[in-house]
Design an enzyme around this catalytic site. Sequence first.
Site, PDB file in Angstrom:
ATOM      1  N   HIS A  71       0.836  -1.199   0.000  1.00  0.00           N
ATOM      2  CA  HIS A  71       0.000   0.000   0.000  1.00  0.00           C
ATOM      3  C   HIS A  71       0.875   1.255   0.000  1.00  0.00           C
ATOM      4  CE1 HIS A  71      -3.217  -2.772   1.203  1.00  0.00           C
ATOM      5  NE2 HIS A  71      -4.055  -1.849   0.775  1.00  0.00           N
ATOM      6  N   LYS A 130      -0.523   4.801   4.596  1.00  0.00           N
ATOM      7  CA  LYS A 130      -1.423   3.854   5.294  1.00  0.00           C
ATOM      8  C   LYS A 130      -1.000   3.675   6.749  1.00  0.00           C
ATOM      9  CE  LYS A 130      -3.734  -0.607   4.940  1.00  0.00           C
ATOM     10  NZ  LYS A 130      -5.002  -0.021   5.383  1.00  0.00           N
TER      11      LYS A 130
END
Length: 266
Positions: A154, A158
């Site tokens: 990600h 995040k």
Amino acid sequence: MTKVAILGAAGRMGGALLRCGQRNDDVSVVAAYDRPDHPDTGKDAGLLAGLDTLGVPLSGDLATLSAADAFIDFSFHAVVPDHAALAAREGKAFVLGTTGLTADEETAVHEAATQVPVVWAPNMSLGVNVLFSLAEQAARILDLDYDIEIVEMHHRHKKDAPSGTALGLAKSVTAGRDQALDDVANYGRVGDTGARPRGEIGIHALRGGDVVGDHTVTFATDGERIELSHRASSRDAFAMGALKAAAWAHGRPAGMYDMKAVLGLA
Ligand code: NAD
């Protein structure tokens, strides 16, 4: 037409929900809520999301949510219990996409589901929910000679790791193999680990750049391996699923539902 309120409206997913909401005839966005001290409070939520004026201001006042039939929450785990309790008190459907909840916070969501319909999924995209089913099926067919490793990547912003989706995949494969996840999970292997125990599930988180969400489940044995992968290229995949969930949940009996039910995959 289901009237929806977006909680976390100033965030990355909030923006995607506002943009996709304009293209979805089944929903109408009537409230855009974010933390009360957000610097954009009072500005038009449509303009903040790169759209034309929507006529809905970004608000830090929970009272604005009462205009909605359903809440869609992509905010921060610590405030989810308050949002779930408000949905339960006011009889609103509650669609929860926020990840990284503690056990106590999860209990609060289950309590809300005794009063109102709750759709809760670590990943609201159709593709990932198909991946959950495929991973469970592969784990059921293949024996413990196939080592299972789950890798996710990600964007650098995040806040939780591993991703809720990686945990969802881990739950899918352990369900397929009849294992308890806590007994077999090994998160981010490091150091003098020794040989890999049979039946272990490795779970690893990569972070960098602007990656929206990549997940791969590998089944590796002597002589071959299978890799099941999903790559999200835009948050629209999650936003469209969440809006669909809100329209689906509005008017249903109280209870806990997942995206398999919403998408007709159950
Ligand atoms: P983000 O940080 O861009 O947005 C979160 C928003 O929540 C921000 O605008 C922030 O100000 C707001 N917020 C923080 N505290 C708040 C409070 N007390 N009250 C109201 N709002 C508050 O994050 P994001 O990338 O949009 O992701 C949000 C959440 O959704 C994360 O938990 C992420 O893991 C999850 N997520 C889930 C899915 C899914 O399909 N289920 C997909 C993508 C992201």
